[in-house]
Design an enzyme around this catalytic site. Structure first.
Site, PDB file in Angstrom:
ATOM      1  N   VAL A 240      12.472  -8.224  13.611  1.00 54.84           N
ATOM      2  CA  VAL A 240      11.159  -8.031  13.300  1.00 54.84           C
ATOM      3  C   VAL A 240      10.612  -9.204  12.424  1.00 54.84           C
ATOM      4  CG1 VAL A 240      11.516  -5.639  14.047  1.00 54.84           C
ATOM      5  CG2 VAL A 240      11.594  -6.268  11.593  1.00 54.84           C
ATOM      6  N   HIS A 241      10.316 -10.418  12.958  1.00 58.52           N
ATOM      7  CA  HIS A 241       9.981 -11.505  12.149  1.00 58.52           C
ATOM      8  C   HIS A 241       8.623 -11.227  11.515  1.00 58.52           C
ATOM      9  CE1 HIS A 241      13.191 -14.182  13.474  1.00 58.52           C
ATOM     10  NE2 HIS A 241      12.863 -13.783  14.897  1.00 58.52           N
ATOM     11  N   ASP A 242       7.560 -11.072  12.435  1.00 60.16           N
ATOM     12  CA  ASP A 242       6.312 -11.250  11.910  1.00 60.16           C
ATOM     13  C   ASP A 242       6.120  -9.956  11.085  1.00 60.16           C
ATOM     14  OD1 ASP A 242       5.932 -13.251  13.452  1.00 60.16           O
ATOM     15  OD2 ASP A 242       5.112 -12.478  15.026  1.00 60.16           O
TER      16      ASP A 242
END
Length: 317
Positions: A240-242
């Site tokens: 879940v980078h962002d």
């Protein structure tokens, strides 16, 4: 309350981050600016409008330009194998969304909003840095008026994800990223050093969908294609980078940072590489000298961040 402009290229993990910003009680989402990256700017703008409509988000959407800061850069293909042909996991987003756009281009929207709210706006940028660089070029004084800049991008002590040297957001417009990193405003970079440790499992997503109502169920549908892509990279679920960048805004204590000037390599085989000169280290004179010290995240309480994201996405309004 944190006044946030979300600069984004939706994108599956962008959608999760947007719902996080919309639902977190300490965030006042005052604008959404679109940029190209996970798809063309036409597609990412449509996706931003689609999510605004589906989730009843009040913030205006302003469309960015569809080209890099340095117009001579060759185009990099859209990552349809990660985000789908429609940018949102092939859920058949309508071709057109019957909502108006803000009449200003994204970089002008950023300038005007920052000037209207001096010292109060946090820019959360999770795509290419093109809009931020254009805003700085047109009005350099906004650097002294922005509260914080939080970026999802870069890779410092780990390999990149689009080349061995570079992370995709930075690689997509390195010249813009270098402008943003070297500007005299406070930047915190949430890169692959920490995001790759933050994996949301299928079970977590099911729980969010059950607790979070129709918006969370839509998010779960959007995420399935992305999870399939991530089967080659993680045991179960998706990175879940962002959302990590959004979590930093409200819970910086869950992250560990290192300070120092940051430069972005523009050209050659390391195109898009991010390199920090740590404040604690002495070097001979170099192009990193005389620049503002920025924060780079090197550590994360992944369990704490995932719990924060899940609990926030599960809040119903």
């Amino acid at each position: 309350m944190h006044k946030v402009i979300f600069d984004t290229d939706p994108g599956v993990d962008d959608a999760m981050a947007l719902l996080f910003l919309h639902r977190h009680p300490d965030i006042d989402l005052i604008g959404i600016t679109s940029v190209f990256g996970n798809a063309s700017v036409e597609t990412t703008t449509r996706n931003a409008l689609f999510l605004k409509q589906a989730w009843n988000i009040a913030a205006p959407v302003a469309k960015g330009l569809g080209e890099t800061f340095n117009h001579g850069r060759p185009h990099v293909g859209w990552p349809t194998g990660i985000h789908g042909e429609d940018g949102l996991g092939n859920i058949d987003v309508p071709e057109t969304i019957d909502l108006p756009l803000d009449p200003r281009p994204a970089h002008r929207f950023i300038i005007d909003t920052v000037r209207t709210n001096p010292g109060e706006v946090t820019l959360v940028a999770v795509g290419r840095m093109t809009n931020l660089a254009l805003a700085l070029r047109d009005d350099p004084e906004i650097a002294g008026l922005v509260k914080d800049v939080v970026i999802m991008g870069g890779a410092f002590d780990v390999p990149g994800n689009i080349t061995p040297a570079a992370e995709a957001n930075i690689h997509g417009d390195p010249e813009a990223a270098d402008v943003v990193m070297t500007a005299p405003w406070p930047v915190t970079v949430i890169g692959l050093d920490v995001t790759t440790r933050t994996v949301m499992t299928r079970a977590m997503l099911v729980d969010i969908a059950e607790r979070g109502g129709a918006p969370a169920r839509l998010l779960s549908d959007i995420s399935q294609f992305y999870i399939t892509f991530y089967e080659q990279h993680v045991d179960d679920g998706m990175i879940v980078h962002d959302s990590c960048a959004c979590a930093y805004v409200v819970a910086p204590d869950l992250f560990r940072t290192r300070s120092g000037s940051v430069r972005v390599i523009c050209g050659g085989i390391a195109d898009g590489q991010t390199i920090q000169k740590p404040d604690a280290r002495l070097f001979p004179p170099s192009p990193w000298d005389g620049l503002p010290s920025q924060k780079v995240c090197t550590g994360i309480d992944a369990e704490g961040v995932l719990k924060l994201i899940a609990d926030t996405l599960s809040l119903s309004h």
